[in-house]
Design a protein around this motif. Structure first.
Motif, PDB file in Angstrom:
ATOM      1  N   ALA B   9      73.027  20.449  62.671  1.00 28.71           N
ATOM      2  CA  ALA B   9      72.989  21.320  61.493  1.00 28.71           C
ATOM      3  C   ALA B   9      72.204  22.607  61.766  1.00 28.71           C
ATOM      4  CB  ALA B   9      72.383  20.564  60.318  1.00 28.71           C
ATOM      5  N   ASP B  10      71.190  22.520  62.618  1.00 31.30           N
ATOM      6  CA  ASP B  10      70.368  23.713  62.836  1.00 31.30           C
ATOM      7  C   ASP B  10      70.771  24.503  64.091  1.00 31.30           C
ATOM      8  OD1 ASP B  10      69.596  21.870  64.674  1.00 31.30           O
ATOM      9  OD2 ASP B  10      67.440  22.012  64.268  1.00 31.30           O
ATOM     10  N   THR B  11      71.923  24.176  64.688  1.00 31.20           N
ATOM     11  CA  THR B  11      72.382  24.925  65.862  1.00 31.20           C
ATOM     12  C   THR B  11      72.876  26.300  65.437  1.00 31.20           C
ATOM     13  OG1 THR B  11      73.136  22.839  66.806  1.00 31.20           O
ATOM     14  CG2 THR B  11      73.986  24.849  67.819  1.00 31.20           C
ATOM     15  N   GLU B  12      72.537  27.310  66.235  1.00 29.83           N
ATOM     16  CA  GLU B  12      73.025  28.651  65.927  1.00 29.83           C
ATOM     17  C   GLU B  12      74.466  28.779  66.426  1.00 29.83           C
ATOM     18  OE1 GLU B  12      70.424  31.892  67.199  1.00 29.83           O
ATOM     19  OE2 GLU B  12      72.162  33.229  67.134  1.00 29.83           O
ATOM     20  N   VAL B  13      75.364  29.124  65.513  1.00 35.09           N
ATOM     21  CA  VAL B  13      76.789  29.065  65.840  1.00 35.09           C
ATOM     22  C   VAL B  13      77.171  30.076  66.936  1.00 35.09           C
ATOM     23  CG1 VAL B  13      79.133  29.243  64.905  1.00 35.09           C
ATOM     24  CG2 VAL B  13      77.329  28.189  63.550  1.00 35.09           C
ATOM     25  N   ALA B  14      76.615  31.282  66.866  1.00 36.59           N
ATOM     26  CA  ALA B  14      76.969  32.295  67.873  1.00 36.59           C
ATOM     27  C   ALA B  14      76.618  31.816  69.288  1.00 36.59           C
ATOM     28  CB  ALA B  14      76.263  33.611  67.570  1.00 36.59           C
ATOM     29  N   GLN B  15      75.511  31.092  69.396  1.00 35.02           N
ATOM     30  CA  GLN B  15      75.112  30.589  70.717  1.00 35.02           C
ATOM     31  C   GLN B  15      76.152  29.617  71.275  1.00 35.02           C
ATOM     32  OE1 GLN B  15      72.770  31.809  72.541  1.00 35.02           O
ATOM     33  NE2 GLN B  15      72.091  33.150  70.876  1.00 35.02           N
ATOM     34  N   VAL B  16      76.732  28.842  70.383  1.00 41.05           N
ATOM     35  CA  VAL B  16      77.754  27.896  70.824  1.00 41.05           C
ATOM     36  C   VAL B  16      78.946  28.667  71.386  1.00 41.05           C
ATOM     37  CG1 VAL B  16      79.237  25.962  70.132  1.00 41.05           C
ATOM     38  CG2 VAL B  16      77.018  26.293  69.018  1.00 41.05           C
ATOM     39  N   ALA B  42      74.475  24.808  59.363  1.00 41.71           N
ATOM     40  CA  ALA B  42      74.274  24.502  57.943  1.00 41.71           C
ATOM     41  C   ALA B  42      74.598  25.714  57.075  1.00 41.71           C
ATOM     42  CB  ALA B  42      72.837  24.048  57.714  1.00 41.71           C
ATOM     43  N   GLU B  43      74.168  26.892  57.527  1.00 40.26           N
ATOM     44  CA  GLU B  43      74.405  28.107  56.730  1.00 40.26           C
ATOM     45  C   GLU B  43      75.884  28.469  56.653  1.00 40.26           C
ATOM     46  OE1 GLU B  43      70.164  30.453  57.427  1.00 40.26           O
ATOM     47  OE2 GLU B  43      71.655  30.411  59.011  1.00 40.26           O
ATOM     48  N   ILE B  44      76.552  28.361  57.813  1.00 42.55           N
ATOM     49  CA  ILE B  44      77.991  28.661  57.831  1.00 42.55           C
ATOM     50  C   ILE B  44      78.744  27.668  56.947  1.00 42.55           C
ATOM     51  CG2 ILE B  44      80.057  28.615  59.313  1.00 42.55           C
ATOM     52  CD1 ILE B  44      78.616  31.104  59.891  1.00 42.55           C
ATOM     53  N   CYS B  45      78.345  26.400  57.038  1.00 42.32           N
ATOM     54  CA  CYS B  45      79.016  25.371  56.238  1.00 42.32           C
ATOM     55  C   CYS B  45      78.873  25.658  54.752  1.00 42.32           C
ATOM     56  CB  CYS B  45      78.447  23.993  56.547  1.00 42.32           C
ATOM     57  SG  CYS B  45      79.049  23.346  58.095  1.00 42.32           S
ATOM     58  N   SER B  51      82.072  20.634  54.743  1.00 46.41           N
ATOM     59  CA  SER B  51      81.004  19.632  54.858  1.00 46.41           C
ATOM     60  C   SER B  51      80.440  19.657  56.273  1.00 46.41           C
ATOM     61  CB  SER B  51      81.524  18.233  54.504  1.00 46.41           C
ATOM     62  OG  SER B  51      82.045  17.603  55.645  1.00 46.41           O
ATOM     63  N   GLU B  52      79.115  19.540  56.334  1.00 44.68           N
ATOM     64  CA  GLU B  52      78.457  19.607  57.646  1.00 44.68           C
ATOM     65  C   GLU B  52      78.961  18.528  58.584  1.00 44.68           C
ATOM     66  OE1 GLU B  52      74.183  19.602  57.615  1.00 44.68           O
ATOM     67  OE2 GLU B  52      74.155  21.323  56.235  1.00 44.68           O
ATOM     68  N   ALA B  53      79.155  17.314  58.026  1.00 46.78           N
ATOM     69  CA  ALA B  53      79.583  16.187  58.870  1.00 46.78           C
ATOM     70  C   ALA B  53      80.912  16.513  59.551  1.00 46.78           C
ATOM     71  CB  ALA B  53      79.723  14.932  58.028  1.00 46.78           C
ATOM     72  N   LEU B  54      81.814  17.118  58.799  1.00 46.20           N
ATOM     73  CA  LEU B  54      83.128  17.444  59.341  1.00 46.20           C
ATOM     74  C   LEU B  54      83.023  18.545  60.396  1.00 46.20           C
ATOM     75  CD1 LEU B  54      86.181  16.915  59.081  1.00 46.20           C
ATOM     76  CD2 LEU B  54      86.275  18.822  57.468  1.00 46.20           C
ATOM     77  N   PHE B  55      82.261  19.575  60.053  1.00 43.20           N
ATOM     78  CA  PHE B  55      82.073  20.697  60.979  1.00 43.20           C
ATOM     79  C   PHE B  55      81.499  20.191  62.306  1.00 43.20           C
ATOM     80  CE2 PHE B  55      79.997  24.330  62.867  1.00 43.20           C
ATOM     81  CZ  PHE B  55      80.717  25.443  62.449  1.00 43.20           C
ATOM     82  N   ILE B  56      80.512  19.320  62.202  1.00 42.66           N
ATOM     83  CA  ILE B  56      79.846  18.829  63.413  1.00 42.66           C
ATOM     84  C   ILE B  56      80.779  17.902  64.209  1.00 42.66           C
ATOM     85  CG2 ILE B  56      77.945  17.359  64.226  1.00 42.66           C
ATOM     86  CD1 ILE B  56      76.262  18.637  61.931  1.00 42.66           C
ATOM     87  N   ALA B  57      81.512  17.045  63.499  1.00 41.26           N
ATOM     88  CA  ALA B  57      82.406  16.108  64.205  1.00 41.26           C
ATOM     89  C   ALA B  57      83.488  16.858  64.974  1.00 41.26           C
ATOM     90  CB  ALA B  57      83.037  15.140  63.212  1.00 41.26           C
ATOM     91  N   ILE B  58      84.190  17.773  64.297  1.00 41.69           N
ATOM     92  CA  ILE B  58      85.255  18.510  64.990  1.00 41.69           C
ATOM     93  C   ILE B  58      84.654  19.474  66.003  1.00 41.69           C
ATOM     94  CG2 ILE B  58      87.258  20.036  64.721  1.00 41.69           C
ATOM     95  CD1 ILE B  58      87.741  18.918  61.999  1.00 41.69           C
ATOM     96  N   GLY B  59      83.543  20.090  65.617  1.00 36.14           N
ATOM     97  CA  GLY B  59      82.881  21.045  66.518  1.00 36.14           C
ATOM     98  C   GLY B  59      82.525  20.408  67.849  1.00 36.14           C
ATOM     99  N   ALA B  68      84.659  11.725  68.426  1.00 35.98           N
ATOM    100  CA  ALA B  68      84.048  12.381  67.269  1.00 35.98           C
ATOM    101  C   ALA B  68      83.226  11.376  66.490  1.00 35.98           C
ATOM    102  CB  ALA B  68      85.143  12.953  66.383  1.00 35.98           C
ATOM    103  N   ASP B  69      82.065  11.822  66.013  1.00 31.25           N
ATOM    104  CA  ASP B  69      81.271  10.961  65.150  1.00 31.25           C
ATOM    105  C   ASP B  69      81.785  11.143  63.729  1.00 31.25           C
ATOM    106  OD1 ASP B  69      79.437   9.584  63.698  1.00 31.25           O
ATOM    107  OD2 ASP B  69      77.799  11.003  64.002  1.00 31.25           O
ATOM    108  N   SER B  70      82.652  10.225  63.309  1.00 28.08           N
ATOM    109  CA  SER B  70      83.310  10.425  62.025  1.00 28.08           C
ATOM    110  C   SER B  70      82.666   9.600  60.914  1.00 28.08           C
ATOM    111  CB  SER B  70      84.793  10.081  62.151  1.00 28.08           C
ATOM    112  OG  SER B  70      84.931   8.783  62.672  1.00 28.08           O
ATOM    113  N   THR B  71      81.504   8.998  61.203  1.00 24.89           N
ATOM    114  CA  THR B  71      80.902   8.081  60.230  1.00 24.89           C
ATOM    115  C   THR B  71      80.573   8.755  58.893  1.00 24.89           C
ATOM    116  OG1 THR B  71      78.890   8.471  61.476  1.00 24.89           O
ATOM    117  CG2 THR B  71      79.929   6.324  61.757  1.00 24.89           C
ATOM    118  N   ALA B  72      80.172  10.024  58.944  1.00 23.14           N
ATOM    119  CA  ALA B  72      79.737  10.666  57.702  1.00 23.14           C
ATOM    120  C   ALA B  72      80.856  11.466  57.023  1.00 23.14           C
ATOM    121  CB  ALA B  72      78.534  11.559  57.981  1.00 23.14           C
TER     122      ALA B  72
END
Lengths: 200, 240
Positions: B9-16, B42-45, B51-59, B68-72
């Motif tokens: 959640a706290d990862t900077e998207v541009a860095q990715v 988190a901010e982009i979401c 949803s953060e969970a979705l963004f993180i799983a697909i990301g 993918a961690d699809s639990t949430a």
């Protein structure tokens, strides 16, 4: 998939060795996994089975660079993977075939190991890549639009055997679809362009 | 050496994006079309209502993680997932496949070998299959799943689950990737060169981009969309 004789892990820490041996699914890659402690021991193991993958803590290489390079040139069939748990001089790392780190996930580690094994098989490419006469016959008929059943009938073999030939052809050429194989057949002059159909 | 990297959640998207340039495709599929600045996941979401969970799983799938961690991820993410996949389809159909088509035509103008003529035909047939497959998803499978979702949230009646089911979708999942692999293999290993070297380079890189996205696309469908849709479907069946 072909199994190699052994995975040898030159790592003095038993915790790290046990962890790595747990994570590696040995049955996928090799007939056995063994911990070793010195270059001498490594050499005696390689004398027995050259067909091995060796995971080495690159720190031990740093102080045995000469032995390491001798080993490299003596046993050409051996694959060497660096197992890093700390920063290591990139010059040392570049002497390995691949790198695994303690941060890697089990999937990554297994993927790296199987890739190294696969790419070593490529050493005998020119021999392996040549299609056998029978495979060429199957390929020619395939390119002309024959089905597996028709090919079996034509060559007087079972459909199962046709399938085995097809699998081998795909493995050797890297091409799976019939239309892709048809282009391959034309490129290698196994068939002429007016003999073929490209419908599938 | 690429380090193993996970999005949080706290990862900077541009860095990715800097670390994994293909991640730009992921942002495009989510319609994230404003400058990233130093915003975190988190901010982009929050800004785009994802949803953060979705963004993180697909990301994380876009960072080449296998699973993918699809639990949430919840049923309420279904519309966003479908939207994401439909955007991906648009990218395939309107952008990258036509680009490949043009490149092959250009190659053909410079390289008049019989093999390249065959390659063009090969691609034409392949592109038809791809269109058929993607249109099926757009017109049949995805609307069905959307209707399931609406029925589960009581805004619409359930679709006819007797004539169609998510398991049909699983079966229809045929292999677009296989012929793409063949195309790459033929280009790199077998087809003769004439004066077409630079176009083949650009074609090759385009194919690599497509292959990257396509592999992740299947993972999203298999690991996230289908299990979720099957869940909704089973719950609805139980109610009936």
């Amino acid at each position: 998939m072909k199994l190699i004789a052994s995975i040898l892990i030159l790592e003095s820490s038993s915790i790290l060795y046990e962890g790595l041996a747990q994570v590696l699914q040995p049955a996928q890659h090799a007939r056995k996994v063994k911990q070793i402690f010195s270059f001498q021991e490594l050499e005696s193991c390689l004398e027995l089975h050259e067909d091995s993958v060796v995971l080495i803590n690159p720190y031990s290489v740093q102080y045995n660079l000469k032995e390491f390079q001798q080993l490299r040139s003596k046993y050409l069939k051996v694959s060497l993977i660096a197992f890093c748990h700390w920063h290591v001089d990139p010059k040392i790392i570049s002497q390995f075939d691949a790198v695994i780190t303690v941060q890697d996930t089990p999937e990554m580690i297994n993927h790296t190991v199987s890739q190294v094994i696969q790419s070593k098989k490529g050493d005998t490419i020119s021999q392996n890549l040549l299609l056998s006469d029978r495979e060429i016959e199957v390929l020619q008929l395939l390119a002309q639009g024959f089905t597996n059943k028709q090919i079996a009938y034509h060559l007087n073999i079972s459909v199962h055997t046709v399938n085995t030939h097809r699998k081998n052809i795909s493995q050797k050429t890297g091409i799976k679809s019939v239309s892709g194989l048809t282009i391959y057949a034309v490129t290698n002059n196994y068939v002429t362009i007016d003999q073929i159909t490209l419908a599938h | 050496m690429a380090t193993q990297f996970f999005i949080h959640a706290d990862t900077e998207v541009a860095q990715v994006v800097f670390e994994y340039p293909h991640f730009i495709l992921f942002l495009e599929h989510f319609n994230i079309d404003t400058p990233l600045q130093s915003k975190t996941v988190a901010e982009i979401c929050q800004q785009y209502q994802i949803s953060e969970a979705l963004f993180i799983a697909i990301g994380n799938l876009y960072l080449r993680h296998e699973v993918a961690d699809s639990t949430a991820i919840t049923v309420d993410d279904l519309p966003t997932i479908i939207h994401f996949l439909n955007n991906t389809h648009r990218y395939y159909l309107d952008d990258i496949y036509p680009k490949i088509e043009r490149a092959i035509q250009e190659i053909q103008q410079l390289n008049d070998s019989k093999e390249i003529a065959l390659l063009e035909r090969f691609f034409e047939l392949y592109f038809n299959e791809v269109r058929e497959h993607l249109n099926y998803e757009l017109e049949v499978a995805h609307p069905y799943i959307e209707q399931l979702y609406k029925a589960a949230s009581d805004t619409e009646i359930a679709p006819n689950m007797m004539t169609y089911s998510v398991s049909d979708y699983v079966e229809h999942h045929d292999d677009i990737e296989e012929k793409l692999d063949d195309l790459v293999n033929l280009l790199v290993k077998y087809l003769p060169y004439q004066k077409d070297f630079h176009i083949r380079r650009s074609l090759f890189l385009t194919l690599v981009e497509l292959d990257y996205d396509l592999k992740i696309h299947s993972k999203i469908e298999e690991q996230i969309l289908i299990p979720l849709a099957q869940n909704v479907e089973q719950n609805l069946k139980r109610k009936q």
